[in-house]
Design a protein around this motif. Structure first.
Motif, PDB file in Angstrom:
ATOM      1  N   ASN A 120      36.316  -9.371   1.976  1.00 50.46           N
ATOM      2  CA  ASN A 120      36.490  -9.409   0.521  1.00 50.46           C
ATOM      3  C   ASN A 120      35.413 -10.203  -0.208  1.00 50.46           C
ATOM      4  O   ASN A 120      35.385 -10.239  -1.438  1.00 50.46           O
ATOM      5  N   LYS A 121      34.520 -10.863   0.559  1.00 54.73           N
ATOM      6  CA  LYS A 121      33.434 -11.674  -0.014  1.00 54.73           C
ATOM      7  C   LYS A 121      33.972 -12.783  -0.920  1.00 54.73           C
ATOM      8  O   LYS A 121      33.482 -13.036  -2.018  1.00 54.73           O
ATOM      9  N   THR A 122      35.025 -13.442  -0.436  1.00 55.53           N
ATOM     10  CA  THR A 122      35.584 -14.587  -1.161  1.00 55.53           C
ATOM     11  C   THR A 122      35.465 -15.828  -0.284  1.00 55.53           C
ATOM     12  O   THR A 122      35.303 -15.737   0.939  1.00 55.53           O
ATOM     13  N   VAL A 123      35.550 -17.002  -0.914  1.00 55.25           N
ATOM     14  CA  VAL A 123      35.339 -18.258  -0.189  1.00 55.25           C
ATOM     15  C   VAL A 123      36.364 -19.295  -0.631  1.00 55.25           C
ATOM     16  O   VAL A 123      36.689 -19.390  -1.817  1.00 55.25           O
ATOM     17  N   ILE A 124      36.880 -20.055   0.336  1.00 55.01           N
ATOM     18  CA  ILE A 124      37.676 -21.247   0.029  1.00 55.01           C
ATOM     19  C   ILE A 124      37.010 -22.428   0.723  1.00 55.01           C
ATOM     20  O   ILE A 124      36.246 -22.252   1.680  1.00 55.01           O
ATOM     21  N   TYR A 125      37.289 -23.631   0.246  1.00 48.02           N
ATOM     22  CA  TYR A 125      36.530 -24.799   0.691  1.00 48.02           C
ATOM     23  C   TYR A 125      37.414 -25.968   1.132  1.00 48.02           C
ATOM     24  O   TYR A 125      38.571 -26.082   0.739  1.00 48.02           O
ATOM     25  N   GLY A 126      36.804 -26.820   1.967  1.00 49.14           N
ATOM     26  CA  GLY A 126      37.416 -28.100   2.341  1.00 49.14           C
ATOM     27  C   GLY A 126      38.742 -27.983   3.055  1.00 49.14           C
ATOM     28  O   GLY A 126      38.926 -27.180   3.975  1.00 49.14           O
ATOM     29  N   ILE A 127      39.695 -28.796   2.613  1.00 46.19           N
ATOM     30  CA  ILE A 127      41.022 -28.837   3.226  1.00 46.19           C
ATOM     31  C   ILE A 127      41.700 -27.473   3.171  1.00 46.19           C
ATOM     32  O   ILE A 127      42.391 -27.064   4.108  1.00 46.19           O
ATOM     33  N   ASP A 128      41.485 -26.737   2.093  1.00 43.24           N
ATOM     34  CA  ASP A 128      42.093 -25.406   1.969  1.00 43.24           C
ATOM     35  C   ASP A 128      41.631 -24.484   3.095  1.00 43.24           C
ATOM     36  O   ASP A 128      42.430 -23.717   3.651  1.00 43.24           O
ATOM     37  N   SER A 129      40.344 -24.563   3.443  1.00 40.90           N
ATOM     38  CA  SER A 129      39.825 -23.703   4.515  1.00 40.90           C
ATOM     39  C   SER A 129      40.398 -24.096   5.870  1.00 40.90           C
ATOM     40  O   SER A 129      40.775 -23.240   6.677  1.00 40.90           O
ATOM     41  N   LEU A 130      40.507 -25.400   6.114  1.00 43.65           N
ATOM     42  CA  LEU A 130      41.055 -25.859   7.395  1.00 43.65           C
ATOM     43  C   LEU A 130      42.542 -25.538   7.507  1.00 43.65           C
ATOM     44  O   LEU A 130      43.026 -25.138   8.572  1.00 43.65           O
ATOM     45  N   LEU A 131      43.263 -25.702   6.408  1.00 48.11           N
ATOM     46  CA  LEU A 131      44.696 -25.396   6.417  1.00 48.11           C
ATOM     47  C   LEU A 131      44.941 -23.904   6.653  1.00 48.11           C
ATOM     48  O   LEU A 131      45.900 -23.520   7.319  1.00 48.11           O
ATOM     49  N   LYS A 132      44.051 -23.065   6.122  1.00 48.65           N
ATOM     50  CA  LYS A 132      44.213 -21.631   6.321  1.00 48.65           C
ATOM     51  C   LYS A 132      43.990 -21.252   7.789  1.00 48.65           C
ATOM     52  O   LYS A 132      44.751 -20.455   8.346  1.00 48.65           O
TER      53      LYS A 132
ATOM     54  N   PHE B  57      47.031 -34.276  -1.314  1.00 47.32           N
ATOM     55  CA  PHE B  57      46.199 -35.245  -2.035  1.00 47.32           C
ATOM     56  C   PHE B  57      45.556 -36.228  -1.060  1.00 47.32           C
ATOM     57  O   PHE B  57      44.348 -36.486  -1.119  1.00 47.32           O
ATOM     58  N   LEU B  58      46.373 -36.753  -0.129  1.00 45.98           N
ATOM     59  CA  LEU B  58      45.855 -37.705   0.858  1.00 45.98           C
ATOM     60  C   LEU B  58      44.871 -37.034   1.806  1.00 45.98           C
ATOM     61  O   LEU B  58      43.843 -37.628   2.173  1.00 45.98           O
ATOM     62  N   LEU B  59      45.168 -35.795   2.213  1.00 45.39           N
ATOM     63  CA  LEU B  59      44.269 -35.066   3.108  1.00 45.39           C
ATOM     64  C   LEU B  59      42.918 -34.827   2.443  1.00 45.39           C
ATOM     65  O   LEU B  59      41.867 -34.945   3.079  1.00 45.39           O
ATOM     66  N   LYS B  60      42.936 -34.496   1.163  1.00 48.06           N
ATOM     67  CA  LYS B  60      41.685 -34.268   0.427  1.00 48.06           C
ATOM     68  C   LYS B  60      40.856 -35.543   0.340  1.00 48.06           C
ATOM     69  O   LYS B  60      39.632 -35.513   0.494  1.00 48.06           O
ATOM     70  N   LYS B  61      41.526 -36.665   0.089  1.00 45.85           N
ATOM     71  CA  LYS B  61      40.814 -37.941  -0.002  1.00 45.85           C
ATOM     72  C   LYS B  61      40.226 -38.326   1.349  1.00 45.85           C
ATOM     73  O   LYS B  61      39.087 -38.805   1.433  1.00 45.85           O
TER      74      LYS B  61
ATOM     75  N   GLY C  89      50.977 -29.322   4.943  1.00 48.91           N
ATOM     76  CA  GLY C  89      49.693 -29.756   4.389  1.00 48.91           C
ATOM     77  C   GLY C  89      49.539 -29.431   2.924  1.00 48.91           C
ATOM     78  O   GLY C  89      48.760 -30.091   2.227  1.00 48.91           O
ATOM     79  N   ASN C  90      50.270 -28.453   2.438  1.00 46.97           N
ATOM     80  CA  ASN C  90      50.177 -28.063   1.027  1.00 46.97           C
ATOM     81  C   ASN C  90      51.186 -28.775   0.129  1.00 46.97           C
ATOM     82  O   ASN C  90      51.203 -28.539  -1.085  1.00 46.97           O
ATOM     83  N   ILE C  91      52.022 -29.634   0.717  1.00 43.57           N
ATOM     84  CA  ILE C  91      52.910 -30.467  -0.110  1.00 43.57           C
ATOM     85  C   ILE C  91      52.018 -31.419  -0.907  1.00 43.57           C
ATOM     86  O   ILE C  91      51.139 -32.089  -0.352  1.00 43.57           O
ATOM     87  N   ALA C  92      52.220 -31.467  -2.211  1.00 42.12           N
ATOM     88  CA  ALA C  92      51.293 -32.141  -3.132  1.00 42.12           C
ATOM     89  C   ALA C  92      50.816 -33.537  -2.685  1.00 42.12           C
ATOM     90  O   ALA C  92      49.607 -33.770  -2.602  1.00 42.12           O
TER      91      ALA C  92
END
Length: 273
Positions: free
Chosen positions: A66-78, A98-102, A91-94
């Motif tokens: 689909n030529k789409t991209v996700i980044y950072g924690i979102d990519s690892l969680l996927k 937040f802590l995972l992103k930091k 991991g997607n609980i707010a």
């Protein structure tokens, strides 16, 4: 493992940690054989839909279909969530996300001072994270705190030394940065902070080497000669690593000798006070 197909992680080939976990995903069957690609090998077509700057800071997962991209924690969680859906949901609980992103940002923005590498001029693209003052200062503070804590506990194993003091170790660790920075005044602020990050990584590395002795001493009473000998070996390893990093950063060699000189000053201060 359930394979996430037609997805490719763009990784920093100069980062050993990045190489390990991307290869691990493939070996575990979480990604297919084309599941990882060096950042420097991006094609012109891929650069049209990938945010190059963001991909340097946050690992990018490219959907090749689909030529789409996700980044950072979102990519690892996927990637992880495709095999372990429960982990992706948690991991997607707010607050957790937040802590995972930091945590991810803390590691990503400092990865080149944790494991430095020389710039390769012939590469058109290099996966070098943006310089982030906030995360660099936090990293230096963290490494300084861990170093002071380790040295304080280690000094307790040497009866011939004056009684240890955590604040003293903290001040000495901070003093090392100030002292070494005096020899870099002709350089810009980023260079000084970049060196300070590497300097504290060396100190943190030394703390990790000392830790087994601290743990072992909880079970057996180690002779002082062993404790001192291990400390001496640690300082030698730290000196070699510090010198190696100076070469990589292309900084003056005299920083290696001023580093030793400060260690001698610190020892004299400990013995006097």
């Amino acid at each position: 493992m359930k394979t996430l197909e037609n997805q490719t992680l763009l990784f920093d080939e100069d980062c050993p940690l990045c190489q390990v976990y991307t290869t691990g995903f493939i070996k575990a069957g979480m990604l297919d054989e084309n599941g990882k690609k060096p950042f420097s090998n991006l094609t012109d077509e891929e650069q049209n839909f990938i945010d190059i700057k963001r991909a340097s800071n946050e690992i990018a997962l490219v959907d090749n279909k689909n030529k789409t991209v996700i980044y950072g924690i979102d990519s690892l969680l996927k990637v992880i969530g495709n095999s372990f859906p429960f982990m992706e949901k948690v991991g997607n609980i707010a607050p957790i996300k937040f802590l995972l992103k930091k945590l991810y940002s803390f590691i990503s923005y400092n990865r080149k001072v944790i494991i430095p590498n020389k710039k390769v001029s012939e590469k058109v693209l290099q996966c070098v994270p943006s310089f982030n003052y906030k995360y660099r200062i936090i990293y230096i503070g963290f490494a300084k705190l861990m170093t002071a804590l380790t040295l304080f506990n280690y000094s307790e194993l040497i009866p011939d030394l004056p009684k240890g003091n955590f604040n003293r170790e903290l001040i000495l660790a901070f003093g090392q940065i100030i002292f070494q920075s005096l020899f870099l005044l002709k350089f810009d602020r980023k260079t000084i902070l970049n060196y300070a990050g590497n300097l504290m990584t060396v100190s943190l590395f030394g703390s990790l080497i000392l830790t087994p002795i601290l743990i072992l001493n909880q079970f057996i009473n180690l002779p002082e000669i062993v404790v001192l000998g291990w400390f001496g070996i640690t300082v030698l390893i730290m000196f070699i690593e510090h010198f190696r990093r100076i070469k990589i950063l292309e900084l003056p060699n005299h920083l290696a000798f001023s580093w030793i000189f400060y260690k001698i000053i610190a020892l004299l201060i400990i013995l006097i006070l």
